[in-house]
Scaffold this active site. Structure first.
Site, short mmCIF file in Angstrom:
data_model
loop_
_atom_site.label_atom_id
_atom_site.label_comp_id
_atom_site.label_asym_id
_atom_site.label_seq_id
_atom_site.Cartn_x
_atom_site.Cartn_y
_atom_site.Cartn_z
N ILE A 1 39.62 36.39 45.88
CA ILE A 1 40.84 36.64 45.14
C ILE A 1 41.26 38.08 45.45
CG2 ILE A 1 39.54 37.25 43.06
CD1 ILE A 1 41.99 36.21 41.40
N GLU B 1 31.20 35.54 43.07
CA GLU B 1 30.45 36.76 43.34
C GLU B 1 31.43 37.92 43.34
OE1 GLU B 1 28.24 33.41 45.17
OE2 GLU B 1 30.22 34.19 45.68
N TYR C 1 37.18 39.60 34.74
CA TYR C 1 36.48 38.32 34.63
C TYR C 1 35.87 38.13 33.24
CZ TYR C 1 36.90 38.39 39.73
OH TYR C 1 37.38 38.46 41.01
#
Length: 147
Positions: free
Chosen positions: A71, A105, A117
């Site tokens: 991303i 990861e 996150y």
């Protein structure tokens, strides 16, 4: 206003601009094309602002597990919540396709991404030693239950 949509092969050139600006060891155009053409588990999304691709996210969906492959938001557009919107969209797509958990990861030094996150309920699940080939940095594995 930015929009999020499924990536097409025609987007790869613009995605490469984001990729090269974001990563020390960028994926190749061929890798993105192979993911979209040959990987039945791969789903890629782009975020566009005024017809310019400013970010993308890759997702693998295998049975009921989702894994974010990569991303990135172009550095010129970071800090405007585009990454959060894109990640939320990707999580929702994973849920719609039946995923019950999601993992990824992230570099241990990338505390900004880890913070984002965590907003989505992701928690550390382990360390992959010397995961990144450019400098041997460890990766923090993070995961979240989606249901």
């Amino acid at each position: 206003m930015a929009t999020i949509r499924r990536m097409t092969k025609n987007d790869v050139g613009a995605v490469m601009e984001v990729e090269k600006a974001s990563f020390a060891v960028p994926w190749s155009e061929e890798t993105f094309e192979k993911e979209m053409e040959d990987n039945p588990y791969a789903y890629y999304y782009v975020v566009e602002k005024q017809d310019e691709i400013i970010g993308y996210c890759g997702l693998w969906l295998i049975i009921d597990e989702a894994h974010v492959t990569n991303i990135a938001i172009h550095p010129d557009h970071r800090g405007n919540k585009y990454g959060e919107r894109l990640f939320r969209h990707t999580c929702n797509e994973a849920i719609e396709h039946g995923a019950i958990q999601l993992s990824l990861e992230v570099r241990v030094s990338n505390t900004a991404a880890q913070h984002m996150y965590r907003k989505f309920g992701m928690v550390p699940g382990g360390i992959r030693k010397r995961y990144y080939s450019d400098n041997g940095e460890d990766a923090l594995v993070m995961w979240v239950g989606l249901k």
